[in-house]
Design a protein around this motif. Structure first.
Motif, PDB file in Angstrom:
ATOM      1  N   ALA A 298       0.820  -1.213   0.000  1.00 45.58           N
ATOM      2  CA  ALA A 298       0.000   0.000   0.000  1.00 45.58           C
ATOM      3  C   ALA A 298       0.853   1.263   0.000  1.00 45.58           C
ATOM      4  N   LEU A 299       2.110   1.162   0.431  1.00 47.38           N
ATOM      5  CA  LEU A 299       2.998   2.321   0.403  1.00 47.38           C
ATOM      6  C   LEU A 299       3.331   2.749  -1.019  1.00 47.38           C
ATOM      7  N   GLU A 300       3.275   1.789  -1.966  1.00 44.46           N
ATOM      8  CA  GLU A 300       3.735   2.096  -3.318  1.00 44.46           C
ATOM      9  C   GLU A 300       2.695   1.868  -4.395  1.00 44.46           C
ATOM     10  N   ARG A 301       1.623   1.140  -4.093  1.00 43.37           N
ATOM     11  CA  ARG A 301       0.604   0.849  -5.116  1.00 43.37           C
ATOM     12  C   ARG A 301      -0.657   1.628  -4.803  1.00 43.37           C
ATOM     13  N   TYR A 302      -0.816   2.773  -5.460  1.00 43.08           N
ATOM     14  CA  TYR A 302      -1.994   3.603  -5.258  1.00 43.08           C
ATOM     15  C   TYR A 302      -3.216   2.947  -5.897  1.00 43.08           C
ATOM     16  N   SER A 303      -4.369   3.055  -5.237  1.00 40.85           N
ATOM     17  CA  SER A 303      -5.625   2.556  -5.784  1.00 40.85           C
ATOM     18  C   SER A 303      -6.700   3.620  -5.579  1.00 40.85           C
ATOM     19  N   HIS A 304      -7.421   3.946  -6.634  1.00 41.33           N
ATOM     20  CA  HIS A 304      -8.544   4.876  -6.468  1.00 41.33           C
ATOM     21  C   HIS A 304      -9.860   4.120  -6.308  1.00 41.33           C
ATOM     22  N   ASP A 305      -9.810   2.784  -6.484  1.00 44.74           N
ATOM     23  CA  ASP A 305     -10.976   1.938  -6.224  1.00 44.74           C
ATOM     24  C   ASP A 305     -10.488   0.538  -5.893  1.00 44.74           C
ATOM     25  N   VAL A 306     -11.418  -0.300  -5.466  1.00 48.84           N
ATOM     26  CA  VAL A 306     -11.110  -1.710  -5.182  1.00 48.84           C
ATOM     27  C   VAL A 306     -11.888  -2.554  -6.176  1.00 48.84           C
ATOM     28  N   ASP A 307     -11.172  -3.386  -6.926  1.00 46.99           N
ATOM     29  CA  ASP A 307     -11.793  -4.247  -7.928  1.00 46.99           C
ATOM     30  C   ASP A 307     -12.098  -5.604  -7.292  1.00 46.99           C
ATOM     31  N   ALA A 308     -13.381  -5.972  -7.299  1.00 44.66           N
ATOM     32  CA  ALA A 308     -13.823  -7.215  -6.657  1.00 44.66           C
ATOM     33  C   ALA A 308     -14.621  -8.045  -7.657  1.00 44.66           C
ATOM     34  N   LEU A 309     -14.145  -9.242  -7.922  1.00 41.61           N
ATOM     35  CA  LEU A 309     -14.805 -10.179  -8.829  1.00 41.61           C
ATOM     36  C   LEU A 309     -15.689 -11.123  -8.019  1.00 41.61           C
ATOM     37  N   VAL A 310     -16.963 -11.217  -8.398  1.00 39.96           N
ATOM     38  CA  VAL A 310     -17.895 -12.108  -7.703  1.00 39.96           C
ATOM     39  C   VAL A 310     -18.344 -13.199  -8.673  1.00 39.96           C
ATOM     40  N   PRO A 311     -18.803 -14.349  -8.164  1.00 38.76           N
ATOM     41  CA  PRO A 311     -19.291 -15.410  -9.052  1.00 38.76           C
ATOM     42  C   PRO A 311     -20.461 -14.910  -9.904  1.00 38.76           C
ATOM     43  N   GLU A 312     -20.530 -15.427 -11.131  1.00 42.36           N
ATOM     44  CA  GLU A 312     -21.596 -15.000 -12.033  1.00 42.36           C
ATOM     45  C   GLU A 312     -22.968 -15.247 -11.414  1.00 42.36           C
ATOM     46  N   ALA A 313     -23.138 -16.363 -10.715  1.00 39.85           N
ATOM     47  CA  ALA A 313     -24.436 -16.699 -10.124  1.00 39.85           C
ATOM     48  C   ALA A 313     -24.799 -15.778  -8.966  1.00 39.85           C
ATOM     49  N   GLU A 314     -23.813 -15.068  -8.402  1.00 39.39           N
ATOM     50  CA  GLU A 314     -24.065 -14.215  -7.248  1.00 39.39           C
ATOM     51  C   GLU A 314     -24.131 -12.735  -7.615  1.00 39.39           C
ATOM     52  N   TRP A 315     -24.079 -12.432  -8.911  1.00 37.61           N
ATOM     53  CA  TRP A 315     -24.008 -11.025  -9.310  1.00 37.61           C
ATOM     54  C   TRP A 315     -25.179 -10.210  -8.762  1.00 37.61           C
ATOM     55  N   GLY A 316     -26.397 -10.666  -8.994  1.00 33.93           N
ATOM     56  CA  GLY A 316     -27.567  -9.907  -8.576  1.00 33.93           C
ATOM     57  C   GLY A 316     -27.604  -9.685  -7.076  1.00 33.93           C
ATOM     58  N   ARG A 317     -27.273 -10.724  -6.308  1.00 32.13           N
ATOM     59  CA  ARG A 317     -27.308 -10.607  -4.851  1.00 32.13           C
ATOM     60  C   ARG A 317     -26.218  -9.654  -4.359  1.00 32.13           C
TER      61      ARG A 317
ATOM     62  N   ARG B  72     -30.565   1.160 -11.086  1.00 33.93           N
ATOM     63  CA  ARG B  72     -30.472  -0.081 -10.317  1.00 33.93           C
ATOM     64  C   ARG B  72     -30.861  -1.276 -11.177  1.00 33.93           C
ATOM     65  N   ALA B  73     -31.930  -1.136 -11.963  1.00 36.11           N
ATOM     66  CA  ALA B  73     -32.372  -2.243 -12.811  1.00 36.11           C
ATOM     67  C   ALA B  73     -31.314  -2.613 -13.833  1.00 36.11           C
ATOM     68  N   GLU B  74     -30.633  -1.621 -14.397  1.00 35.39           N
ATOM     69  CA  GLU B  74     -29.586  -1.904 -15.382  1.00 35.39           C
ATOM     70  C   GLU B  74     -28.410  -2.627 -14.738  1.00 35.39           C
ATOM     71  N   VAL B  75     -28.067  -2.254 -13.516  1.00 33.64           N
ATOM     72  CA  VAL B  75     -26.973  -2.928 -12.819  1.00 33.64           C
ATOM     73  C   VAL B  75     -27.307  -4.402 -12.580  1.00 33.64           C
ATOM     74  N   LEU B  76     -28.524  -4.675 -12.153  1.00 33.49           N
ATOM     75  CA  LEU B  76     -28.906  -6.047 -11.824  1.00 33.49           C
ATOM     76  C   LEU B  76     -29.017  -6.924 -13.056  1.00 33.49           C
ATOM     77  N   ASN B  77     -29.146  -6.331 -14.225  1.00 31.39           N
ATOM     78  CA  ASN B  77     -29.344  -7.114 -15.448  1.00 31.39           C
ATOM     79  C   ASN B  77     -28.267  -6.838 -16.490  1.00 31.39           C
ATOM     80  N   ILE B  78     -27.031  -6.617 -16.022  1.00 30.89           N
ATOM     81  CA  ILE B  78     -26.002  -6.271 -17.002  1.00 30.89           C
ATOM     82  C   ILE B  78     -25.622  -7.452 -17.881  1.00 30.89           C
ATOM     83  N   ARG B  79     -25.819  -8.700 -17.368  1.00 28.47           N
ATOM     84  CA  ARG B  79     -25.430  -9.875 -18.136  1.00 28.47           C
ATOM     85  C   ARG B  79     -24.044  -9.637 -18.742  1.00 28.47           C
TER      86      ARG B  79
END
Length: 471
Positions: free
Chosen positions: A121-140, A157-164
């Motif tokens: 963390a001293l040397e790798r700046y991050s402006h966000d955290v990238d988190a990969l979730v299982p395809e089956a758990e996307w909506g939840r 919200r509807a577009e996020v839940l149905n991005i496929r």
């Protein structure tokens, strides 16, 4: 070869900084720093170079170099570290929310390095955290974060839940918390099962006190290759030091890297990125791997890199076709590696009819058609689209463009329509590999009046229906 790899490399000034930070030869690193070291250049630095300063601030004393810029470099390192710490503390309760709900997380990019070693963390700046979730758990997962107050960027919200397969991920924000929630690890790989191997090879880590997983070293290098050369404002160079960190892992498996880059259709990206790491930063990249990837580069993949290095999406009709062909080739490669699909539930010659849904602003409506669920890899699918539209003027034709209903649509086909009894019809033959593995929820049809000179004038579709069958 169909591409010039150096065309996509960072600038000379940025390369000097990266070499000062990462070059294993102290003499070469000193020479690179001396080439860059100039107070005027520091004052004119860009965002890509700024993110290298934390590593350079640590490296200069190791190289025995004393520069009047060192206190300013250390100041930048403290500033970026502070911003990263605020981010990590802000996202921790939100990530815990997902973990407590039984949703496993694979953190990627900068968060992955910090999960393996908090000192990064001293040397790798991050402006966000990238988190990969299982395809089956996307909506939840998306629902839990939005219910906690996070809001998506530019989407409902509807577009996020149905991005496929419309997006590979969605940015969600809440005050200082910024999470890129990913359905797929990489922008160019959005076929079903593309990340199964990455998930299986992931290793445990700890992020902000939470148990998570991160991709293995080889997959982290593949991700650095696949994302590093894509267009991005400021041209950040995080990919180069993420790649160098992955290459420092013991027992690194270059065979796996080669297979994954080829499977994902990223050989053009790989040739340019790996050549840069080897030639400019003296990283231990085997020439044989670069040569093998060069042999896999096709004109389509080379032109795709040219397009996506300079823009987020296609800027011309030709680039739309190139991106479509590249996506279809990836789907073919994915289908070839999968076991044969069971027989389709719809026999050849049987039609499935679906009414179209008109979308868009009034007067510019297009037709959206749901893709049948029975389409399987290896199928060849016929789609007959019938619709009503304003009649063309003299010497004009009606052309229909079919694309995936995505954030930046993937053009599938263009077809001139024929007229019968006041209705228009366009017939398309589509690849089952692409439709089954990319799983676009809808296809989007847009019509235009096309002149003999090739100029198009968009028109509205006012009614229609589509008929599908396997051929």
């Amino acid at each position: 070869m169909f591409l010039e790899p150096t065309r996509y490399w960072p600038s000379a000034e940025t390369t000097w900084l990266l070499a000062a930070a990462l070059h294993p030869d102290p003499q070469a690193a000193r020479a690179a720093w001396r080439a860059w070291d100039d107070p005027g250049r520091f004052d004119a630095t860009n965002w890509a170079q700024l993110r290298v300063f934390p590593i350079v601030a640590r490296r200069l004393p190791e190289l025995g170099l004393d520069s009047p810029l060192l206190p300013r470099l250390i100041g930048v390192r403290r500033f970026l570290w502070t911003k990263s710490r605020i981010l990590h503390r802000s996202v921790a309760p939100l990530l815990k929310l997902l973990l407590d709900a039984g949703i496993p997380l694979v953190l990627t990019k900068g968060a992955a390095r910090i999960a393996l070693d908090p000192a990064e963390a001293l040397e790798r700046y991050s402006h966000d955290v990238d988190a990969l979730v299982p395809e089956a758990e996307w909506g939840r997962a998306a629902s839990l974060l939005m219910d906690a107050g996070m809001t998506p960027e530019k989407l409902t919200r509807a577009e996020v839940l149905n991005i496929r397969q419309r997006y590979h991920g969605v940015g969600l924000r809440l005050a200082e918390a910024n999470i890129d929630l990913h359905l797929h690890a990489m922008k160019r790989n959005r076929c079903v099962g593309d990340d199964d191997g990455l998930r299986a090879r992931s290793v445990p880590g700890v992020f902000a006190g939470l148990p998570v997983h991160v991709p293995g070293a080889e997959d982290r290098l593949v991700m650095a290759i696949g994302h590093g050369l894509l267009h991005s404002p400021g041209r950040p160079t995080d990919w180069a030091f993420d790649a160098a960190a992955a290459l420092a892992t013991p027992d690194f498996d270059w065979g796996l890297v080669e297979r994954e880059v080829v499977r994902r259709g990223l050989s053009a990206f790989g040739v340019s990125a790996l050549r840069y790491l080897r030639q400019e930063l003296a990283q231990p990249v085997p020439e044989a791997v670069i040569a093998a990837l060069e042999a896999d580069v096709t004109p389509v993949f080379a032109e795709e890199l040219e397009c996506l290095h300079h823009a987020f999406f296609a800027r011309t009709a030709r680039e739309s076709v190139i991106l479509c062909l590249a996506d279809m080739e990836r789907a073919r490669r994915a289908a070839a590696l999968r076991p044969p699909a069971p027989p389709s539930g719809t026999p050849s010659g049987a039609w499935e009819t679906a009414e179209t849904l008109l979308v868009g602003r009034r007067g510019e409506e297009a037709a959206a058609l749901a893709v049948p669920g029975w389409v399987a890899p290896g199928d060849r699918v016929r789609l007959e689209l019938r619709f009503e539209a304003p009649p063309p003027q003299r010497r004009e034709r009606v052309q229909v463009e079919l694309s995936c209903f995505e954030a930046h649509p993937t053009l599938l086909h263009q077809q001139v329509a024929t007229s019968s009894k006041g209705q228009w019809q366009a017939v398309f033959h589509l690849p089952g590999d692409f439709l089954a593995l990319r799983q676009p929820a809808m296809l989007l049809a847009r019509a235009s009046h096309l002149t003999t000179g090739g100029r198009a004038r968009g028109i509205a579709l006012t009614a229609g229906r589509g008929r599908w069958k396997r051929i």
